[in-house]
Write a protein that holds these residues in place. Structure first.
Motif, PDB file in Angstrom:
ATOM      1  N   UNK A   1       0.825  -1.189   0.000  1.00 11.45           N
ATOM      2  CA  UNK A   1       0.000   0.000   0.000  1.00 11.45           C
ATOM      3  C   UNK A   1       0.863   1.244   0.000  1.00 11.45           C
ATOM      4  N   UNK A   2       0.254   2.371  -0.282  1.00 10.48           N
ATOM      5  CA  UNK A   2       1.034   3.602  -0.322  1.00 10.48           C
ATOM      6  C   UNK A   2       1.217   4.136   1.086  1.00 10.48           C
ATOM      7  N   UNK A   3       2.329   4.773   1.291  1.00  8.39           N
ATOM      8  CA  UNK A   3       2.663   5.299   2.601  1.00  8.39           C
ATOM      9  C   UNK A   3       2.948   6.790   2.431  1.00  8.39           C
ATOM     10  N   UNK A   4       2.655   7.540   3.452  1.00 13.17           N
ATOM     11  CA  UNK A   4       2.958   8.972   3.414  1.00 13.17           C
ATOM     12  C   UNK A   4       4.466   9.167   3.289  1.00 13.17           C
ATOM     13  N   UNK A   5       4.861  10.344   2.840  1.00 12.96           N
ATOM     14  CA  UNK A   5       6.286  10.661   2.735  1.00 12.96           C
ATOM     15  C   UNK A   5       6.905  10.687   4.130  1.00 12.96           C
ATOM     16  N   UNK A   6       8.084  10.101   4.225  1.00 13.86           N
ATOM     17  CA  UNK A   6       8.824  10.189   5.472  1.00 13.86           C
ATOM     18  C   UNK A   6       9.470  11.567   5.554  1.00 13.86           C
ATOM     19  N   UNK A   7       9.564  12.100   6.756  1.00 14.06           N
ATOM     20  CA  UNK A   7      10.174  13.411   6.967  1.00 14.06           C
ATOM     21  C   UNK A   7      11.171  13.301   8.111  1.00 14.06           C
ATOM     22  N   UNK A   8      12.417  13.727   7.837  1.00 16.09           N
ATOM     23  CA  UNK A   8      13.476  13.702   8.840  1.00 16.09           C
ATOM     24  C   UNK A   8      14.027  15.121   8.964  1.00 16.09           C
ATOM     25  N   UNK A   9      14.136  15.606  10.205  1.00 10.89           N
ATOM     26  CA  UNK A   9      14.702  16.931  10.453  1.00 10.89           C
ATOM     27  C   UNK A   9      15.871  16.754  11.410  1.00 10.89           C
ATOM     28  N   UNK A  10      17.027  17.318  11.033  1.00 12.54           N
ATOM     29  CA  UNK A  10      18.204  17.249  11.908  1.00 12.54           C
ATOM     30  C   UNK A  10      18.756  18.657  12.108  1.00 12.54           C
ATOM     31  N   UNK A  11      19.644  18.772  13.093  1.00 10.00           N
ATOM     32  CA  UNK A  11      20.335  20.049  13.254  1.00 10.00           C
ATOM     33  C   UNK A  11      21.537  20.078  12.306  1.00 10.00           C
ATOM     34  N   UNK A  12      22.335  21.112  12.375  1.00  8.98           N
ATOM     35  CA  UNK A  12      23.466  21.295  11.460  1.00  8.98           C
ATOM     36  C   UNK A  12      24.563  20.247  11.644  1.00  8.98           C
ATOM     37  N   UNK A  13      24.504  19.485  12.752  1.00  9.33           N
ATOM     38  CA  UNK A  13      25.508  18.460  13.018  1.00  9.33           C
ATOM     39  C   UNK A  13      24.952  17.063  12.808  1.00  9.33           C
ATOM     40  N   UNK A  14      23.803  16.982  12.120  1.00  8.68           N
ATOM     41  CA  UNK A  14      23.142  15.711  11.792  1.00  8.68           C
ATOM     42  C   UNK A  14      22.511  15.031  13.003  1.00  8.68           C
ATOM     43  N   UNK A  15      22.365  15.751  14.115  1.00  7.69           N
ATOM     44  CA  UNK A  15      21.666  15.174  15.257  1.00  7.69           C
ATOM     45  C   UNK A  15      20.174  15.224  14.975  1.00  7.69           C
ATOM     46  N   UNK A  16      19.505  14.105  15.217  1.00  4.80           N
ATOM     47  CA  UNK A  16      18.085  13.977  14.895  1.00  4.80           C
ATOM     48  C   UNK A  16      17.234  14.869  15.787  1.00  4.80           C
ATOM     49  N   UNK A  17      16.375  15.659  15.161  1.00  7.65           N
ATOM     50  CA  UNK A  17      15.405  16.463  15.909  1.00  7.65           C
ATOM     51  C   UNK A  17      14.016  15.845  15.805  1.00  7.65           C
ATOM     52  N   UNK A  18      13.668  15.364  14.603  1.00  7.91           N
ATOM     53  CA  UNK A  18      12.316  14.839  14.420  1.00  7.91           C
ATOM     54  C   UNK A  18      12.259  13.883  13.238  1.00  7.91           C
ATOM     55  N   UNK A  19      11.550  12.775  13.422  1.00  3.31           N
ATOM     56  CA  UNK A  19      11.162  11.874  12.331  1.00  3.31           C
ATOM     57  C   UNK A  19       9.649  11.750  12.416  1.00  3.31           C
ATOM     58  N   UNK A  20       8.946  11.813  11.283  1.00  2.00           N
ATOM     59  CA  UNK A  20       7.508  11.570  11.343  1.00  2.00           C
ATOM     60  C   UNK A  20       7.255  10.060  11.332  1.00  2.00           C
ATOM     61  N   UNK A  21       5.976   9.690  11.493  1.00  2.00           N
ATOM     62  CA  UNK A  21       5.628   8.254  11.579  1.00  2.00           C
ATOM     63  C   UNK A  21       6.070   7.469  10.349  1.00  2.00           C
ATOM     64  N   UNK A  22       5.904   8.068   9.162  1.00  2.29           N
ATOM     65  CA  UNK A  22       6.279   7.362   7.932  1.00  2.29           C
ATOM     66  C   UNK A  22       7.786   7.096   7.887  1.00  2.29           C
TER      67      UNK A  22
END
Length: 168
Positions: A1-22
């Motif tokens: 099935x189709x899945x929503x787009x995954x979204x990844x947000x990091x800071x300038x040093x690649x530290x993870x700030x947010x991942x969405x459910x997808x």
């Protein structure tokens, strides 16, 4: 099935700030605490490969390139879990965001799962049949699509000799 787009947000040093459910689901995670906090920690779980199968060095990962100021467009990577339990083809798009001084502050990466699409393409390639000899018009590579009764034939275009037309 189709899945929503995954979204990844990091800071300038690649530290993870947010991942969405997808994005979590694409990597086999259920919640943020499971996500490796840095690229280095990520490499302990996953390996990124180019479509040809060669391992991509961390410096060439989409996120690394974005944090150097590059824009990433439709970059397909194969994400492979080190224990072999997960393998996906993910199309990556993203860019770094800058502050008023021009310094990179965030990276925003979108992920689209192309695994199913790629499996279908590979299945079609594996199922190439020899050209039909019934008539010259029917010559050309043929594919049998699983679950379908009809074959797809690619017929060369007569006009300019390049490209194909599809007959189903």
């Amino acid at each position: 099935g189709s899945m929503a787009e995954g979204l990844v947000v990091t800071d300038a040093h690649a530290n993870v700030l947010r991942w969405n459910r997808a994005a979590l689901a694409l990597h086999g995670f259920e919640s943020m605490p499971e996500v490796p906090a840095s690229k280095e920690a990520f490499t302990e779980i996953f390996e990124l490969r180019r479509p040809g199968g060669e391992i991509s060095p961390v410096s060439e990962w989409p996120l690394s390139r974005m944090l150097r100021g590059e824009t990433v467009e439709n970059d397909d990577v194969q994400v492979v879990e080190q224990d072999g339990s997960l393998e996906r083809i993910i199309s990556c798009n993203g860019t770094a965001l800058r502050d008023v001084e021009g310094d990179i502050t965030l990276a925003v990466l979108t992920l689209h799962d192309r695994s199913e699409e790629r499996r279908t393409q590979e299945s079609l390639r594996r199922n190439v049949r020899s050209p039909s000899m019934r008539s010259p018009a029917m010559a050309g590579p043929q594919w049998q699509i699983p679950g379908r009764q009809r074959r797809i034939r690619l017929l060369p275009l007569e006009r300019n000799g390049c490209g194909h037309q599809v007959s189903i």
